[in-house]
Scaffold this motif. Structure first.
Motif, PDB file in Angstrom:
ATOM      1  N   GLY A 195      -3.427   6.124  -1.603  1.00  0.00           N
ATOM      2  CA  GLY A 195      -3.821   7.528  -1.705  1.00  0.00           C
ATOM      3  C   GLY A 195      -3.090   8.354  -2.750  1.00  0.00           C
ATOM      4  O   GLY A 195      -3.535   9.453  -3.080  1.00  0.00           O
ATOM      5  N   GLY A 196      -1.977   7.846  -3.282  1.00  0.00           N
ATOM      6  CA  GLY A 196      -1.261   8.566  -4.336  1.00  0.00           C
ATOM      7  C   GLY A 196      -1.984   8.509  -5.673  1.00  0.00           C
ATOM      8  O   GLY A 196      -1.617   9.208  -6.616  1.00  0.00           O
ATOM      9  N   GLU A 197      -3.017   7.651  -5.757  1.00  0.00           N
ATOM     10  CA  GLU A 197      -3.811   7.568  -6.990  1.00  0.00           C
ATOM     11  C   GLU A 197      -5.038   8.469  -6.873  1.00  0.00           C
ATOM     12  O   GLU A 197      -5.479   8.790  -5.776  1.00  0.00           O
ATOM     13  CB  GLU A 197      -4.273   6.118  -7.226  1.00  0.00           C
ATOM     14  N   VAL A 244       1.203  -8.388  -2.656  1.00  0.00           N
ATOM     15  CA  VAL A 244       1.521  -6.979  -2.422  1.00  0.00           C
ATOM     16  C   VAL A 244       2.439  -6.494  -3.543  1.00  0.00           C
ATOM     17  O   VAL A 244       3.572  -6.969  -3.673  1.00  0.00           O
ATOM     18  CB  VAL A 244       2.192  -6.766  -1.045  1.00  0.00           C
ATOM     19  N   ASN A 245       1.924  -5.578  -4.366  1.00  0.00           N
ATOM     20  CA  ASN A 245       2.717  -5.070  -5.487  1.00  0.00           C
ATOM     21  C   ASN A 245       3.385  -3.756  -5.077  1.00  0.00           C
ATOM     22  O   ASN A 245       2.710  -2.746  -4.871  1.00  0.00           O
ATOM     23  CB  ASN A 245       1.817  -4.857  -6.709  1.00  0.00           C
ATOM     24  N   GLY A 246       4.715  -3.744  -4.935  1.00  0.00           N
ATOM     25  CA  GLY A 246       5.454  -2.557  -4.474  1.00  0.00           C
ATOM     26  C   GLY A 246       5.749  -2.717  -2.999  1.00  0.00           C
ATOM     27  O   GLY A 246       4.837  -2.693  -2.170  1.00  0.00           O
ATOM     28  N   GLN A 258       2.430   8.972   9.260  1.00  0.00           N
ATOM     29  CA  GLN A 258       2.082   8.789   7.845  1.00  0.00           C
ATOM     30  C   GLN A 258       2.416   7.403   7.317  1.00  0.00           C
ATOM     31  O   GLN A 258       1.774   6.920   6.385  1.00  0.00           O
ATOM     32  CB  GLN A 258       2.782   9.855   6.993  1.00  0.00           C
ATOM     33  N   GLU A 259       3.417   6.748   7.916  1.00  0.00           N
ATOM     34  CA  GLU A 259       3.814   5.430   7.412  1.00  0.00           C
ATOM     35  C   GLU A 259       2.856   4.335   7.884  1.00  0.00           C
ATOM     36  O   GLU A 259       2.878   3.227   7.353  1.00  0.00           O
ATOM     37  CB  GLU A 259       5.221   5.076   7.924  1.00  0.00           C
ATOM     38  N   ALA A 260       2.047   4.652   8.927  1.00  0.00           N
ATOM     39  CA  ALA A 260       1.345   3.573   9.636  1.00  0.00           C
ATOM     40  C   ALA A 260      -0.175   3.632   9.629  1.00  0.00           C
ATOM     41  O   ALA A 260      -0.829   2.598   9.658  1.00  0.00           O
ATOM     42  CB  ALA A 260       1.831   3.544  11.086  1.00  0.00           C
ATOM     43  N   PRO A 289       4.372   3.522  -6.285  1.00  0.00           N
ATOM     44  CA  PRO A 289       4.311   4.982  -6.107  1.00  0.00           C
ATOM     45  C   PRO A 289       3.099   5.583  -6.813  1.00  0.00           C
ATOM     46  O   PRO A 289       2.589   4.984  -7.771  1.00  0.00           O
ATOM     47  CB  PRO A 289       5.612   5.469  -6.756  1.00  0.00           C
ATOM     48  N   GLY A 290       2.667   6.752  -6.345  1.00  0.00           N
ATOM     49  CA  GLY A 290       1.509   7.429  -6.927  1.00  0.00           C
ATOM     50  C   GLY A 290       1.582   7.505  -8.449  1.00  0.00           C
ATOM     51  O   GLY A 290       2.665   7.686  -9.014  1.00  0.00           O
ATOM     52  N   ASN A 291       0.435   7.330  -9.090  1.00  0.00           N
ATOM     53  CA  ASN A 291       0.272   7.432 -10.547  1.00  0.00           C
ATOM     54  C   ASN A 291       0.815   6.252 -11.346  1.00  0.00           C
ATOM     55  O   ASN A 291       0.766   6.259 -12.572  1.00  0.00           O
ATOM     56  CB  ASN A 291       0.865   8.748 -11.094  1.00  0.00           C
TER      57      ASN A 291
HETATM   58  P1  NAD Z   1       7.690   3.932  -1.786  1.00  0.00           P
HETATM   59  O1  NAD Z   1       8.419   4.681  -2.792  1.00  0.00           O
HETATM   60  O2  NAD Z   1       8.226   3.825  -0.397  1.00  0.00           O
HETATM   61  O3  NAD Z   1       7.425   2.436  -2.283  1.00  0.00           O
HETATM   62  C1  NAD Z   1       7.004   2.137  -3.574  1.00  0.00           C
HETATM   63  C2  NAD Z   1       7.539   0.756  -3.970  1.00  0.00           C
HETATM   64  O4  NAD Z   1       7.088   0.412  -5.287  1.00  0.00           O
HETATM   65  C3  NAD Z   1       9.060   0.711  -4.026  1.00  0.00           C
HETATM   66  O5  NAD Z   1       9.482  -0.501  -3.428  1.00  0.00           O
HETATM   67  C4  NAD Z   1       9.370   0.724  -5.529  1.00  0.00           C
HETATM   68  O6  NAD Z   1      10.563   0.046  -5.823  1.00  0.00           O
HETATM   69  C5  NAD Z   1       8.177  -0.023  -6.081  1.00  0.00           C
HETATM   70  N1  NAD Z   1       7.887   0.286  -7.488  1.00  0.00           N
HETATM   71  C6  NAD Z   1       8.167   1.416  -8.169  1.00  0.00           C
HETATM   72  N2  NAD Z   1       7.710   1.321  -9.437  1.00  0.00           N
HETATM   73  C7  NAD Z   1       7.132   0.106  -9.551  1.00  0.00           C
HETATM   74  C8  NAD Z   1       6.495  -0.576 -10.600  1.00  0.00           C
HETATM   75  N3  NAD Z   1       6.327  -0.008 -11.795  1.00  0.00           N
HETATM   76  N4  NAD Z   1       6.030  -1.833 -10.364  1.00  0.00           N
HETATM   77  C9  NAD Z   1       6.167  -2.433  -9.155  1.00  0.00           C
HETATM   78  N5  NAD Z   1       6.769  -1.819  -8.115  1.00  0.00           N
HETATM   79  C10 NAD Z   1       7.238  -0.566  -8.308  1.00  0.00           C
HETATM   80  O7  NAD Z   1       6.211   4.561  -1.744  1.00  0.00           O
HETATM   81  P2  NAD Z   1       5.196   4.580  -0.534  1.00  0.00           P
HETATM   82  O8  NAD Z   1       5.501   5.726   0.339  1.00  0.00           O
HETATM   83  O9  NAD Z   1       5.093   3.220   0.063  1.00  0.00           O
HETATM   84  O10 NAD Z   1       3.848   4.952  -1.294  1.00  0.00           O
HETATM   85  C11 NAD Z   1       3.073   3.987  -1.972  1.00  0.00           C
HETATM   86  C12 NAD Z   1       1.660   4.519  -2.125  1.00  0.00           C
HETATM   87  O11 NAD Z   1       1.105   4.736  -0.823  1.00  0.00           O
HETATM   88  C13 NAD Z   1       1.539   5.853  -2.856  1.00  0.00           C
HETATM   89  O12 NAD Z   1       0.295   5.881  -3.535  1.00  0.00           O
HETATM   90  C14 NAD Z   1       1.519   6.851  -1.730  1.00  0.00           C
HETATM   91  O13 NAD Z   1       0.904   8.053  -2.084  1.00  0.00           O
HETATM   92  C15 NAD Z   1       0.708   6.093  -0.700  1.00  0.00           C
HETATM   93  N6  NAD Z   1       0.909   6.509   0.691  1.00  0.00           N
HETATM   94  C16 NAD Z   1       2.143   6.821   1.170  1.00  0.00           C
HETATM   95  C17 NAD Z   1       2.288   7.213   2.479  1.00  0.00           C
HETATM   96  C18 NAD Z   1       3.601   7.625   3.059  1.00  0.00           C
HETATM   97  O14 NAD Z   1       3.622   8.493   3.907  1.00  0.00           O
HETATM   98  N7  NAD Z   1       4.704   7.037   2.669  1.00  0.00           N
HETATM   99  C19 NAD Z   1       1.177   7.259   3.320  1.00  0.00           C
HETATM  100  C20 NAD Z   1      -0.071   6.868   2.827  1.00  0.00           C
HETATM  101  C21 NAD Z   1      -0.195   6.506   1.498  1.00  0.00           C
END
Ligand code: NAD
Length: 336
Positions: A109-111, A7-9, A300-302, A87-89
């Protein structure tokens, strides 16, 4: 052998994906990545998850007393599938790394859809990711829409759909976005949510609008769908009652708002009090002629978490969609 998942991130989505994967018997988490030695790095270490970090971050983790299993590249090398929850992008830069290492990867979905050319939803298009190297689990709002619209389209052929989304301003653990006191319309119309639905079901005629609200708990979607035939409200309720990962709630039961939906999630005692299901107010479903109206709430988190597990199975060709959905649900305590 179990599928090895990295799991990356490890943020809102990543930590939930790690927990959900570790509850399945056909896959295992071989590691997570963290960039900084925060409290989440400490809770991950306490949960026994191997932590991989960028080479330049190793000294900071050592100073914080958190054991490091290797670099991010080491984790990529050790995994069969990487679930990218950065994070997205940020995805495009990692896609190159996954590609070079010859690994499968799931983006969130952020991509953009174009990053993978295929997007995923368990009920709508499980088979489209079959054996693929890359896929993308669509956003929380799009996942919510697809859960119900895909079923309605199959049963009654959707003529068109208009959706107004009231979006949460930030996740509960966030303090960087807002509004904290106001309602902010998304003025660039139509919003991307409808376009994103079409990345999975291209033939659905859907238009969306959205308003950001000062709440952190859930989104609400107010949906208006013109169906291909006249049906009764009861028939639609029956369809929703049987739908996978859809839960009917009722204001008569005391669930009048999203805070009460989340109170129900806490009562269910799930990991992180997550509501994986899309919640539809049964007493707020109504058909007039061929037009259906309903409200649904999206945690949204789940909601995307079980979809990530199913997406791994589709990409690794482990089993058919309905079997995977049932297996994931059982492991996560989702009724149907
Ligand atoms: P977040 O900010 O909570 O988590 C992102 C994680 O990635 C953080 O731990 C951060 O430290 C890490 N990170 C940042 N840059 C990095 C890098 N270059 N390399 C490795 N790790 C890195 O974000 P999130 O809310 O979990 O969102 C993640 C993805 O899921 C996004 O694409 C977002 O659009 C999507 N998403 C989010 C939600 C939501 O409601 N939170 C729901 C569905 C989808």
């Amino acid at each position: 052998a179990k599928i090895k998942v990295g799991v990356n991130g490890y943020g809102t989505i990543g930590k939930r994906v790690a927990t959900a994967v570790s509850k399945q018997d056909d896959m295992e988490v071989i590691g997570i990545t963290k960039t900084r030695p925060t409290f989440e790095a400490k809770t991950a270490a306490a949960a026994g998850l191997p932590i991989y970090v960028p080479a330049e971050s190793i000294p900071a983790f050592e100073k914080a007393g958190i054991a490091v299993a290797g670099t991010v590249d080491d984790m990529i090398a050790a995994a069969d599938v990487i679930v990218d929850c950065t994070p997205g992008n940020v995805g495009p830069e990692y896609k190159e790394k996954y590609q070079k290492a010859g690994k499968k990867a799931i983006f969130q979905g952020g991509e953009e859809h174009g990053l993978t050319g295929v997007s995923f939803n368990s009920t709508a298009n499980y088979k489209d990711s079959w054996g693929m190297q890359f896929s993308r689990v669509v956003s929380c709002n799009t996942t919510g829409l697809l859960r119900t619209l895909s079923l309605l389209d199959k049963a009654y052929k959707i003529q068109n759909a208009y959706v107004t989304i009231v979006r949460r301003a930030a996740d509960p653990g966030d303090s960087k976005t807002g509004p904290v006191n106001g309602l902010e319309p998304s003025v660039s119309l139509p919003t991307h949510h409808g376009v994103d639905v079409k990345s999975v079901l291209p033939w659905i005629d859907i238009t969306t609008m959205a308003i950001k609200a000062s709440t952190t708990l859930m989104h609400i979607q107010a949906v208006v769908v013109k169906l291909g035939k006249e049906v009764s409200t009861d028939e639609v309720l029956d369809l929703f009652a049987k739908a996978p990962r859809v839960r009917l709630v009722s204001s008569k039961d005391g669930i009048k708002s999203t805070n009460q939906v989340m109170e129900l999630a806490r009562e269910l005692g799930r990991d992180r009090s997550d509501m994986y299901e899309i919640c539809i107010w049964s007493d707020g479903v109504k058909v007039v002629g061929d037009t259906l109206y309903y409200y649904q709430a999206v945690h949204q988190e789940a909601d995307v978490i079980p979809e990530n597990v199913d997406c791994i199975r589709s990409m690794c060709k482990l089993m058919e969609g309905p079997e995977s959905v049932a297996k994931t649900n059982k492991a996560l305590g989702i009724d149907h």
